[in-house]
Design an enzyme around this catalytic site. Structure first.
Site, PDB file in Angstrom:
ATOM      1  N   GLU A   1      -2.442  10.498  18.715  1.00 41.04           N
ATOM      2  CA  GLU A   1      -2.869  11.908  18.730  1.00 41.04           C
ATOM      3  C   GLU A   1      -4.021  12.128  17.747  1.00 41.04           C
ATOM      4  OE1 GLU A   1       0.312  10.909  18.475  1.00 41.04           O
ATOM      5  OE2 GLU A   1       1.022  11.495  20.466  1.00 41.04           O
TER       6      GLU A   1
ATOM      7  N   GLU B   1     -13.245  -4.157   6.992  1.00 36.07           N
ATOM      8  CA  GLU B   1     -12.668  -5.080   7.965  1.00 36.07           C
ATOM      9  C   GLU B   1     -12.141  -4.385   9.224  1.00 36.07           C
ATOM     10  OE1 GLU B   1     -10.387  -8.210   6.348  1.00 36.07           O
ATOM     11  OE2 GLU B   1     -11.782  -8.460   4.707  1.00 36.07           O
TER      12      GLU B   1
ATOM     13  N   GLN C   1       0.846  -1.199   0.000  1.00 36.87           N
ATOM     14  CA  GLN C   1       0.000   0.000   0.000  1.00 36.87           C
ATOM     15  C   GLN C   1       0.881   1.250   0.000  1.00 36.87           C
ATOM     16  OE1 GLN C   1      -1.670   1.011   3.824  1.00 36.87           O
ATOM     17  NE2 GLN C   1      -3.644   1.444   2.926  1.00 36.87           N
ATOM     18  N   GLY C   2       0.860   2.002  -1.082  1.00 35.36           N
ATOM     19  CA  GLY C   2       1.700   3.205  -1.178  1.00 35.36           C
ATOM     20  C   GLY C   2       0.893   4.459  -0.907  1.00 35.36           C
TER      21      GLY C   2
ATOM     22  N   SER D   1       1.607   6.641   2.466  1.00 39.17           N
ATOM     23  CA  SER D   1       2.402   7.622   3.216  1.00 39.17           C
ATOM     24  C   SER D   1       3.603   8.119   2.415  1.00 39.17           C
ATOM     25  CB  SER D   1       2.928   7.000   4.514  1.00 39.17           C
ATOM     26  OG  SER D   1       1.886   6.422   5.240  1.00 39.17           O
TER      27      SER D   1
ATOM     28  N   SER E   1       4.923  -1.157   3.784  1.00 38.48           N
ATOM     29  CA  SER E   1       5.131  -2.529   4.264  1.00 38.48           C
ATOM     30  C   SER E   1       5.122  -3.504   3.087  1.00 38.48           C
ATOM     31  CB  SER E   1       4.020  -2.943   5.234  1.00 38.48           C
ATOM     32  OG  SER E   1       3.938  -2.028   6.296  1.00 38.48           O
TER      33      SER E   1
HETATM   34  C1  LIG Z   1       4.556  -0.690  11.254  1.00 35.75           C
HETATM   35  C2  LIG Z   1       4.056   0.342  10.291  1.00 35.75           C
HETATM   36  C3  LIG Z   1       3.648  -0.057   9.031  1.00 35.75           C
HETATM   37  C4  LIG Z   1       3.205   0.899   8.119  1.00 35.75           C
HETATM   38  N1  LIG Z   1       2.832   0.471   6.866  1.00 35.75           N
HETATM   39  C5  LIG Z   1       2.440   1.378   5.943  1.00 35.75           C
HETATM   40  C6  LIG Z   1       2.104   0.976   4.612  1.00 35.75           C
HETATM   41  O1  LIG Z   1       2.155  -0.216   4.269  1.00 35.75           O
HETATM   42  N2  LIG Z   1       1.763   1.923   3.713  1.00 35.75           N
HETATM   43  C7  LIG Z   1       1.698   3.236   4.043  1.00 35.75           C
HETATM   44  O2  LIG Z   1       1.337   4.038   3.183  1.00 35.75           O
HETATM   45  N3  LIG Z   1       2.016   3.674   5.295  1.00 35.75           N
HETATM   46  C8  LIG Z   1       2.387   2.769   6.245  1.00 35.75           C
HETATM   47  N4  LIG Z   1       2.730   3.194   7.516  1.00 35.75           N
HETATM   48  C9  LIG Z   1       2.790   4.623   7.789  1.00 35.75           C
HETATM   49  C10 LIG Z   1       1.727   5.137   8.733  1.00 35.75           C
HETATM   50  O3  LIG Z   1       0.494   5.202   8.091  1.00 35.75           O
HETATM   51  C11 LIG Z   1       2.216   6.517   9.218  1.00 35.75           C
HETATM   52  O4  LIG Z   1       3.374   6.308  10.005  1.00 35.75           O
HETATM   53  C12 LIG Z   1       1.179   7.235  10.049  1.00 35.75           C
HETATM   54  O5  LIG Z   1       0.101   7.612   9.238  1.00 35.75           O
HETATM   55  C13 LIG Z   1       1.774   8.495  10.727  1.00 35.75           C
HETATM   56  O6  LIG Z   1       2.361   9.307   9.782  1.00 35.75           O
HETATM   57  P1  LIG Z   1       3.884   9.829   9.958  1.00 35.75           P
HETATM   58  O7  LIG Z   1       4.730   8.652  10.317  1.00 35.75           O
HETATM   59  O8  LIG Z   1       4.227  10.583   8.719  1.00 35.75           O
HETATM   60  O9  LIG Z   1       3.856  10.782  11.192  1.00 35.75           O
HETATM   61  P2  LIG Z   1       3.395  12.354  11.231  1.00 35.75           P
HETATM   62  O10 LIG Z   1       2.064  12.488  10.575  1.00 35.75           O
HETATM   63  O11 LIG Z   1       4.543  13.140  10.664  1.00 35.75           O
HETATM   64  O12 LIG Z   1       3.269  12.579  12.753  1.00 35.75           O
HETATM   65  C14 LIG Z   1       4.373  12.845  13.608  1.00 35.75           C
HETATM   66  C15 LIG Z   1       3.846  13.117  15.008  1.00 35.75           C
HETATM   67  O13 LIG Z   1       2.992  14.286  14.986  1.00 35.75           O
HETATM   68  C16 LIG Z   1       1.712  13.963  15.498  1.00 35.75           C
HETATM   69  N5  LIG Z   1       0.682  14.696  14.751  1.00 35.75           N
HETATM   70  C17 LIG Z   1       0.572  14.804  13.399  1.00 35.75           C
HETATM   71  N6  LIG Z   1      -0.523  15.536  13.073  1.00 35.75           N
HETATM   72  C18 LIG Z   1      -1.124  15.882  14.239  1.00 35.75           C
HETATM   73  C19 LIG Z   1      -2.294  16.631  14.556  1.00 35.75           C
HETATM   74  N7  LIG Z   1      -3.071  17.156  13.614  1.00 35.75           N
HETATM   75  N8  LIG Z   1      -2.616  16.786  15.884  1.00 35.75           N
HETATM   76  C20 LIG Z   1      -1.847  16.236  16.865  1.00 35.75           C
HETATM   77  N9  LIG Z   1      -0.705  15.526  16.609  1.00 35.75           N
HETATM   78  C21 LIG Z   1      -0.356  15.344  15.317  1.00 35.75           C
HETATM   79  C22 LIG Z   1       1.552  12.462  15.255  1.00 35.75           C
HETATM   80  O14 LIG Z   1       0.608  11.889  16.150  1.00 35.75           O
HETATM   81  C23 LIG Z   1       2.972  11.973  15.528  1.00 35.75           C
HETATM   82  O15 LIG Z   1       3.179  11.819  16.908  1.00 35.75           O
HETATM   83  C24 LIG Z   1       3.168   2.269   8.468  1.00 35.75           C
HETATM   84  C25 LIG Z   1       3.577   2.661   9.754  1.00 35.75           C
HETATM   85  C26 LIG Z   1       4.014   1.726  10.658  1.00 35.75           C
HETATM   86  C27 LIG Z   1       4.440   2.170  12.010  1.00 35.75           C
END
Ligand SMILES: Cc1cc2nc3c(=O)[nH]c(=O)nc-3n(C[C@H](O)[C@H](O)[C@H](O)COP(=O)(O)OP(=O)(O)OC[C@H]3O[C@@H](n4cnc5c(N)ncnc54)[C@H](O)[C@@H]3O)c2cc1C
Length: 391
Positions: free
Chosen positions: A376, A245, A127-128, A130, A162
């Site tokens: 959050e 799901e 899934q692309g 992020s 992933s």
């Molecule tokens: C094990 C794992 C597998 C994953 N697999 C996939 C995958 O297959 N495909 C894919 O596309 N993505 C995947 N992800 C990505 C996942 O969807 C993102 O990590 C998640 O959406 C958070 O985005 P970010 O990491 O960019 O953090 P950010 O959005 O940059 O957030 C950073 C911090 O800021 C806080 N924050 C951000 N916005 C707000 C707000 N409005 N109010 C308060 N706090 C805020 C967040 O809570 C966090 O603590 C995976 C992540 C993990 C951990």
């Protein structure tokens, strides 16, 4: 499949339990003993075996190759699956997200082309969504898809993808119209991972595993026929896909948490060399009692959600995600304190008496408050959409 025709729930549960135990032992028998449920080759072999035996598309319509298993039976299957200790497949994103998305939004040609490959586990999906600048604020994504006649040219970068290192296909969100408000200019595309211009760079996780990746797209040609739904309707499709799901997502996780609690209590009662804080410690006793309550409250939450929301929870699904991920981390924090250095032992090590990888699971649980919407973001949803608080 005869098992699915079984009229009585208890008989069905027993058959599922027996089938899983027998077949797990058989597939594991092909690996040097004992094999870890996190071993990639074992996970793939097990998932191939499940699919070869017809255990895929359990809730899908029969017309699309599924079994139309009712929700109650699906819950039994998931509970028994989690209890059996069977590994999680590697095509979970394909089976759990892409399949139901195509069932709802795919064209007849797309269903005919992609669903059989999923059911037979011939094609692994990732899934692309992020990107480095678009995680919680996913609609800020910058990967572009420019239409050039019968194809799009896709350029940009995804991250945390992933299984991209083993995937045959990726469903991704790309910006097809930069001139409209951000949610409105996004399309949902199916991309062959063997296309020229794709580079995958694995990211090593702190538990040593390597499940997610950076993926770079440099002028990747994607046929227009690989777009799901209308151009610029990708956001609505992605949001609907996230709800498929969702109700059943927690069932195996809650079963596993309950079993972890039981296993931890047993180890705490009979500490082995290298164990940490003893069970006599009043603070540990209090934390264990709270963990016990967490597990039971979670089970009640999940049951209420399944009964009242009929499987598609609204924003109240955020309670469950938030409470499960944070209480699971608390449980594994206690495990680290109680087991001490002995938590490093896993089932593969000769000295290990237990069946769990406590340290590995502790490290992995850190991801649970991030993936599928951070804590959050869940709190924001609860505050705004459930409690009606101002933004
Ligand atoms: C094990 C794992 C597998 C994953 N697999 C996939 C995958 O297959 N495909 C894919 O596309 N993505 C995947 N992800 C990505 C996942 O969807 C993102 O990590 C998640 O959406 C958070 O985005 P970010 O990491 O960019 O953090 P950010 O959005 O940059 O957030 C950073 C911090 O800021 C806080 N924050 C951000 N916005 C707000 C707000 N409005 N109010 C308060 N706090 C805020 C967040 O809570 C966090 O603590 C995976 C992540 C993990 C951990």
């Amino acid at each position: 499949m005869q098992l699915f025709e079984e009229a009585d729930d208890e008989a069905f549960r027993r058959l599922v339990r027996e089938w899983l135990a027998d077949n797990l032992a058989m597939v594991a028998g092909g690996f040097p003993a004992p094999v870890s449920p996190h071993d990639m080759a074992f996970r793939r072999a097990w998932e191939d075996h499940l699919c070869a035996c017809g255990f895929s598309g359990l809730t899908w319509p029969k017309a699309d190759g599924g079994h139309e298993l009712p929700m109650g039976r699906m819950v039994i299957w998931l509970e028994e699956y989690a209890r059996s200790g069977a590994p999680q497949g590697v095509n979970v994103i394909g089976h759990g997200i892409l399949g139901p998305t195509l069932l709802h939004f795919g064209s007849a040609e797309q269903k005919a082309r992609y669903l059989p490959g999923l059911l037979a586990n011939r094609e692994i999906w990732c899934q692309g969504y992020s990107e480095p600048g678009a995680g919680s604020d996913l609609a800020a994504l910058r990967t572009q898809a420019v239409c050039e006649g019968d194809h799009y040219m896709v350029s940009g970068q995804k991250i945390w993808t992933s299984y991209a290192n083993i995937a045959d296909w990726c469903f991704l969100l790309a910006r097809t119209d930069p001139s409209v408000p951000k949610h409105k200019g996004i399309s949902f595309l199916l991309v062959d991972m063997k296309s020229p211009g794709i580079t995958v760079r694995p990211i090593r996780q702190m538990n040593g595993e390597q499940e997610f990746n950076e993926v770079f797209f440099d002028e990747v040609k994607v046929p227009v026929a690989n777009r799901v739904g209308e151009e610029n309707s990708g956001w609505a499709i992605a949001m609907a896909a996230a709800s498929f799901e969702r109700a059943t997502y927690f069932i195996p996780r809650l079963v596993r948490m309950e079993e972890e609690f039981r296993d931890l209590l047993q180890l705490a009662r009979a500490p082995r060399p290298g164990a940490g804080v003893p069970l006599e410690d009043p603070e540990v006793r209090g934390r264990l009692a709270s963990a016990y309550l967490d597990v039971h409250v979670l089970k009640l939450f999940a049951r209420r959600m399944l009964e009242t929301a009929g499987g598609t929870p609204g924003p109240e699904g955020s309670y469950l995600k938030l409470f499960w991920s944070e209480s699971h981390q608390r449980l594994l924090d206690i495990a680290m304190d109680v087991l001490g250095p002995s938590a490093r032992l896993g089932p593969q090590e000769p000295a290990a008496a237990e069946r769990r990888h406590w340290q590995r699971d502790y490290l992995w649980s850190r991801a649970e408050t991030i993936l599928a919407g951070t804590s959050e973001i869940q709190r924001n949803i609860i505050a705004e959409r459930v409690l009606g608080l101002p933004r």
